[in-house]
Design a protein around this motif. Structure first.
Motif, PDB file in Angstrom:
ATOM      1  N   SER A 223       0.869  -1.175   0.000  1.00 31.86           N
ATOM      2  CA  SER A 223       0.000   0.000   0.000  1.00 31.86           C
ATOM      3  C   SER A 223       0.911   1.233   0.000  1.00 31.86           C
ATOM      4  O   SER A 223       1.826   1.322   0.819  1.00 31.86           O
ATOM      5  CB  SER A 223      -0.857   0.039   1.257  1.00 31.86           C
ATOM      6  OG  SER A 223      -1.733  -1.058   1.275  1.00 31.86           O
ATOM      7  N   PHE A 224       0.653   2.124  -0.937  1.00 32.54           N
ATOM      8  CA  PHE A 224       1.322   3.429  -0.937  1.00 32.54           C
ATOM      9  C   PHE A 224       0.307   4.462  -0.477  1.00 32.54           C
ATOM     10  O   PHE A 224      -0.842   4.133  -0.180  1.00 32.54           O
ATOM     11  CB  PHE A 224       1.833   3.769  -2.337  1.00 32.54           C
ATOM     12  CG  PHE A 224       3.055   2.967  -2.729  1.00 32.54           C
ATOM     13  CD1 PHE A 224       4.317   3.507  -2.627  1.00 32.54           C
ATOM     14  CD2 PHE A 224       2.933   1.666  -3.194  1.00 32.54           C
ATOM     15  CE1 PHE A 224       5.444   2.773  -2.970  1.00 32.54           C
ATOM     16  CE2 PHE A 224       4.048   0.919  -3.537  1.00 32.54           C
ATOM     17  CZ  PHE A 224       5.302   1.477  -3.422  1.00 32.54           C
ATOM     18  N   ARG A 225       0.737   5.701  -0.463  1.00 28.84           N
ATOM     19  CA  ARG A 225      -0.136   6.773  -0.017  1.00 28.84           C
ATOM     20  C   ARG A 225      -0.212   7.824  -1.118  1.00 28.84           C
ATOM     21  O   ARG A 225       0.814   8.183  -1.705  1.00 28.84           O
ATOM     22  CB  ARG A 225       0.472   7.403   1.246  1.00 28.84           C
ATOM     23  CG  ARG A 225      -0.369   8.438   1.905  1.00 28.84           C
ATOM     24  CD  ARG A 225       0.421   9.077   3.039  1.00 28.84           C
ATOM     25  NE  ARG A 225       0.618   8.202   4.188  1.00 28.84           N
ATOM     26  CZ  ARG A 225      -0.334   7.888   5.062  1.00 28.84           C
ATOM     27  NH1 ARG A 225      -1.557   8.348   4.909  1.00 28.84           N
ATOM     28  NH2 ARG A 225      -0.072   7.105   6.086  1.00 28.84           N
ATOM     29  N   LEU A 226      -1.426   8.255  -1.438  1.00 27.42           N
ATOM     30  CA  LEU A 226      -1.586   9.387  -2.352  1.00 27.42           C
ATOM     31  C   LEU A 226      -2.100  10.571  -1.550  1.00 27.42           C
ATOM     32  O   LEU A 226      -2.925  10.402  -0.640  1.00 27.42           O
ATOM     33  CB  LEU A 226      -2.597   9.045  -3.465  1.00 27.42           C
ATOM     34  CG  LEU A 226      -2.179   7.947  -4.444  1.00 27.42           C
ATOM     35  CD1 LEU A 226      -3.264   7.760  -5.515  1.00 27.42           C
ATOM     36  CD2 LEU A 226      -0.848   8.260  -5.111  1.00 27.42           C
ATOM     37  N   ILE A 227      -1.635  11.757  -1.899  1.00 26.17           N
ATOM     38  CA  ILE A 227      -2.062  12.980  -1.195  1.00 26.17           C
ATOM     39  C   ILE A 227      -2.544  13.980  -2.227  1.00 26.17           C
ATOM     40  O   ILE A 227      -1.831  14.271  -3.198  1.00 26.17           O
ATOM     41  CB  ILE A 227      -0.892  13.603  -0.403  1.00 26.17           C
ATOM     42  CG1 ILE A 227      -0.206  12.534   0.445  1.00 26.17           C
ATOM     43  CG2 ILE A 227      -1.366  14.764   0.468  1.00 26.17           C
ATOM     44  CD1 ILE A 227       1.167  12.933   0.888  1.00 26.17           C
ATOM     45  N   ASN A 228      -3.749  14.503  -2.028  1.00 24.93           N
ATOM     46  CA  ASN A 228      -4.292  15.436  -3.027  1.00 24.93           C
ATOM     47  C   ASN A 228      -4.003  16.889  -2.636  1.00 24.93           C
ATOM     48  O   ASN A 228      -3.364  17.162  -1.610  1.00 24.93           O
ATOM     49  CB  ASN A 228      -5.790  15.171  -3.259  1.00 24.93           C
ATOM     50  CG  ASN A 228      -6.639  15.547  -2.049  1.00 24.93           C
ATOM     51  OD1 ASN A 228      -6.163  16.193  -1.110  1.00 24.93           O
ATOM     52  ND2 ASN A 228      -7.905  15.152  -2.089  1.00 24.93           N
ATOM     53  N   ALA A 229      -4.504  17.799  -3.462  1.00 27.67           N
ATOM     54  CA  ALA A 229      -4.187  19.223  -3.282  1.00 27.67           C
ATOM     55  C   ALA A 229      -4.729  19.765  -1.968  1.00 27.67           C
ATOM     56  O   ALA A 229      -4.227  20.756  -1.439  1.00 27.67           O
ATOM     57  CB  ALA A 229      -4.751  20.025  -4.456  1.00 27.67           C
ATOM     58  N   GLU A 230      -5.748  19.118  -1.421  1.00 21.59           N
ATOM     59  CA  GLU A 230      -6.299  19.561  -0.124  1.00 21.59           C
ATOM     60  C   GLU A 230      -5.538  18.927   1.038  1.00 21.59           C
ATOM     61  O   GLU A 230      -5.921  19.109   2.200  1.00 21.59           O
ATOM     62  CB  GLU A 230      -7.782  19.192   0.013  1.00 21.59           C
ATOM     63  CG  GLU A 230      -8.732  20.122  -0.733  1.00 21.59           C
ATOM     64  CD  GLU A 230      -8.706  19.904  -2.219  1.00 21.59           C
ATOM     65  OE1 GLU A 230      -8.848  18.742  -2.649  1.00 21.59           O
ATOM     66  OE2 GLU A 230      -8.502  20.890  -2.963  1.00 21.59           O
ATOM     67  N   GLY A 231      -4.526  18.134   0.719  1.00 23.94           N
ATOM     68  CA  GLY A 231      -3.761  17.488   1.780  1.00 23.94           C
ATOM     69  C   GLY A 231      -4.408  16.219   2.298  1.00 23.94           C
ATOM     70  O   GLY A 231      -3.968  15.661   3.302  1.00 23.94           O
ATOM     71  N   GLN A 232      -5.475  15.751   1.616  1.00 27.47           N
ATOM     72  CA  GLN A 232      -6.111  14.503   2.067  1.00 27.47           C
ATOM     73  C   GLN A 232      -5.356  13.303   1.525  1.00 27.47           C
ATOM     74  O   GLN A 232      -4.840  13.342   0.398  1.00 27.47           O
ATOM     75  CB  GLN A 232      -7.558  14.439   1.557  1.00 27.47           C
ATOM     76  CG  GLN A 232      -8.437  15.501   2.162  1.00 27.47           C
ATOM     77  CD  GLN A 232      -9.639  15.789   1.277  1.00 27.47           C
ATOM     78  OE1 GLN A 232      -9.627  15.533   0.074  1.00 27.47           O
ATOM     79  NE2 GLN A 232     -10.674  16.349   1.881  1.00 27.47           N
ATOM     80  N   SER A 233      -5.338  12.263   2.317  1.00 27.21           N
ATOM     81  CA  SER A 233      -4.537  11.103   1.937  1.00 27.21           C
ATOM     82  C   SER A 233      -5.384   9.848   1.849  1.00 27.21           C
ATOM     83  O   SER A 233      -6.345   9.659   2.611  1.00 27.21           O
ATOM     84  CB  SER A 233      -3.441  10.936   2.988  1.00 27.21           C
ATOM     85  OG  SER A 233      -3.181   9.595   3.244  1.00 27.21           O
ATOM     86  N   LYS A 234      -5.033   8.984   0.906  1.00 23.80           N
ATOM     87  CA  LYS A 234      -5.670   7.661   0.761  1.00 23.80           C
ATOM     88  C   LYS A 234      -4.558   6.632   0.591  1.00 23.80           C
ATOM     89  O   LYS A 234      -3.486   6.959   0.066  1.00 23.80           O
ATOM     90  CB  LYS A 234      -6.531   7.602  -0.509  1.00 23.80           C
ATOM     91  CG  LYS A 234      -7.643   8.617  -0.560  1.00 23.80           C
ATOM     92  CD  LYS A 234      -8.911   8.055   0.020  1.00 23.80           C
ATOM     93  CE  LYS A 234     -10.061   9.011  -0.232  1.00 23.80           C
ATOM     94  NZ  LYS A 234     -11.235   8.680   0.542  1.00 23.80           N
TER      95      LYS A 234
END
Ligand code: HEM
Length: 532
Positions: A223-234
């Motif tokens: 599992s890696f982590r993605l972070i969007n422009a709002e700083g939210q992570s999945k």
């Protein structure tokens, strides 16, 4: 910066600066002196000794004597190609990574496929895991997705990797076998390591003998982590799906090819690209909420588990096409340095303990393999975007760094390279601010304890023909194991926990009595069916 940054040829154009074509040129020494005689060394008389002063012969022999570098400690045998990645469905809701941001956006890639166990000169079609390493030359730096063609791994913790690889590699006293998993140390280790059950089952399946690189799936595994422009992570799992479909050899073909054409996969990749039959894959993401990390019945941080696609469908975000062979195997394929730690803003790590250890290992081994810390300057490894910092010197430095100070802050060269505020507003890399609390302790999380459910699921999902191939593979491989107690342990303590019928079918082939509690000895060596 004059690079056309959406240009999928940008990496090839960068490499052009370093390509050398000697066609029609004069033969010279490395210092540029034209050579008059490349056939005879300088000697004292027609039949006399060679003279030390023959700088032409000395230089030629010296360079030759130093031609070899260490092969990769694992994944030594491999082949690579250039190509591009194109976004089909932007993932901006998930990540601020620029290369995933716009439909149609292309990023140059270099992809190396490999076997894991064998040395550089070993055969392609052996039963093994295949490496699937992709280097994306993005505008924000290199992103390497260093995956395999199977979605899980043998071990849960990086501290076991050297043990595992020592067991997989040829045995230490006689370096036999050089190209197969069928030997005592491998089966000794995996039969004593139940967490390997799932992955070993994959390696006994047809997935371990692919017909071609273009017919393999690829997986980031962890599992890696993605972070969007709002700083939210999945949390995310990366998938490559081959356009050609998944297709395998049968064992008999694989064995014959290993003898008749050990370069079968290498040749296939090369020739397909030369003919314009470009291999293609889709890139897909399985996206999970971090809160759900333990809600699937296993832990998303456990690399021996996959996330069933029925539970989390794969969202396709792009496609990758390989359309150009390297010019030089050594310069490009052999010197390529992939590293799971090469990430770009918007992509981050999870706490998978295997992933965490890999973050150390790749650079560490490349420092040895590629001769020091300047391997990022080797053309194939250079990012496409500019790179500047205060790192200096060391063997084979290419950059000629100007200026009077190589530290910051300094008051001598005021205009030193500055930090960039974090992504997404600017492009600086910022790690996800994950809260971490814990007691310093060496422990395996209890959430990693179930080693068999997914193996059972995999086995039961197979067709009868595929199950027969798996039974045949275990039977063949274990029949090569000399120590009978190791064969028996694998059958009784691993296979029986995956599925009693699997254990029974393999036991019957190997002449193992599942009810017996006696430890078999070499004298009682089982007869193996000649058909296996
Ligand atoms: C290559 C270490 C697990 C995929 C390598 C190399 C090392 C290494 C030292 C040689 C790199 C080089 O010489 O450039 C480890 C360690 C692991 C681990 C310590 C676990 C703790 C994995 C896993 C995967 C993987 C789980 C797949 C997801 C690869 C691939 C290569 C490689 C594809 C070849 C890269 C290339 O083509 O140059 N690994 N590895 N490894 N590893 Fe791992």
């Amino acid at each position: 910066d004059t690079l056309d940054r959406g240009n999928s040829n940008a990496k090839l154009e960068q490499l052009d600066q370093f390509r050398e074509d000697a066609t029609g040129e004069a033969l010279t020494t490395n210092t540029g002196v034209r050579i008059a005689d490349n056939q005879n060394s300088l000697r004292a008389g027609e039949r006399g000794p060679t003279l030390m002063e023959d700088f032409i012969m000395r230089e030629k022999l010296t360079h030759f004597d130093h031609e070899r570098i260490p092969e990769r400690v694992v994944h030594a045998r491999g082949s690579a190609a250039h190509g591009y990645f194109e976004v089909t469905d932007p993932a901006t809701d998930l990540t601020c990574a620029n290369f995933l941001s716009e439909a149609g956006k292309r990023t140059p890639v270099f992809v190396r496929f490999s076997t894991v166990q064998g040395p550089r000169g070993s055969a392609d079609t052996v039963r093994d895991v295949r490496g699937f390493a992709v280097k994306f030359y993005t505008e924000e730096g290199n992103f390497d997705l260093v995956g395999n063609n199977m979605p899980v791994f043998f071990i849960q913790d990086a501290i076991k990797f050297p043990d595992f690889v020592h067991a997989v590699k040829p045995e230490p006293h006689n370096e036999i076998p050089t190209g197969a998993s069928a030997h005592d140390t491998f089966w000794d280790f995996v039969s004593l390591t139940p967490e390997s059950a799932h992955m070993v089952l994959w390696t006994m399946s047809d997935r371990a003998i692919p017909i071609a690189y273009r017919s393999m799936q690829g997986f980031g595994v962890h599992s890696f982590r993605l972070i969007n422009a709002e700083g939210q992570s999945k949390l995310v799992k990366f998938h490559w799906r081959p356009k050609a479909g998944v297709c395998s050899l049968v064992w008999d073909e694989a064995q014959k090819l290993a003898g008749k054409d050990p370069d079968f996969h290498r040749r296939g990749l090369w020739e397909d690209i030369e003919r314009g039959l470009y291999p293609e894959w889709e890139l897909g993401l399985q996206v999970m909420d971090e809160e759900d990390a333990q809600s699937f019945g296993f832990d998303l941080l456990d690399p021996t588990k996959l996330v069933p696609e029925e539970l989390v469908p794969v969202r396709v975000v792009g496609r990758m096409v390989l359309n150009r062979n390297p010019d030089n195997f050594f310069a490009e394929t052999e010197q390529a340095a992939f590293h799971i730690g090469h990430v770009v803003p918007g992509i981050d790590f999870s706490n998978d303990p295997l992933l965490q250890g890999r973050l150390f290992s790749y650079t560490d081994t490349q420092l040895l393999r590629l001769g020091g810390p300047n391997f990022n300057e080797i053309p194939i490894n250079r990012p496409l975007c500019p790179f500047h910092n205060n790192q200096r010197d060391a063997p084979h430095r290419q950059q000629i760094n100007r200026g009077r100070a190589s530290y910051e802050p300094n008051s001598i060269d005021g205009n030193w390279p500055r930090e960039t505020p974090p992504a997404p507003s600017a492009g600086g890399y910022a790690s996800y601010p994950e809260p971490v609390h814990g007691t310093k302790i060496r422990v395996r999380s209890p959430s990693f304890a179930d080693h068999f459910s997914q193996a059972t699921m995999f086995w039961r999902s197979m067709s009868e023909t595929e199950q027969q191939h798996i039974v045949d593979a275990y039977s063949f491989e274990l029949s090569k194991v000399e120590r009978l107690y190791i064969r028996e342990r694998q059958v009784k303590e691993i296979l029986a926990h995956i599925d009693p019928l699997l254990a029974l079918r393999v036991a019957q082939n190997l002449g193992i009595d599942l009810d017996s509690t006696e430890t078999p000895t070499l004298e009682g060596k089982a007869q193996v069916s000649p058909a296996l």
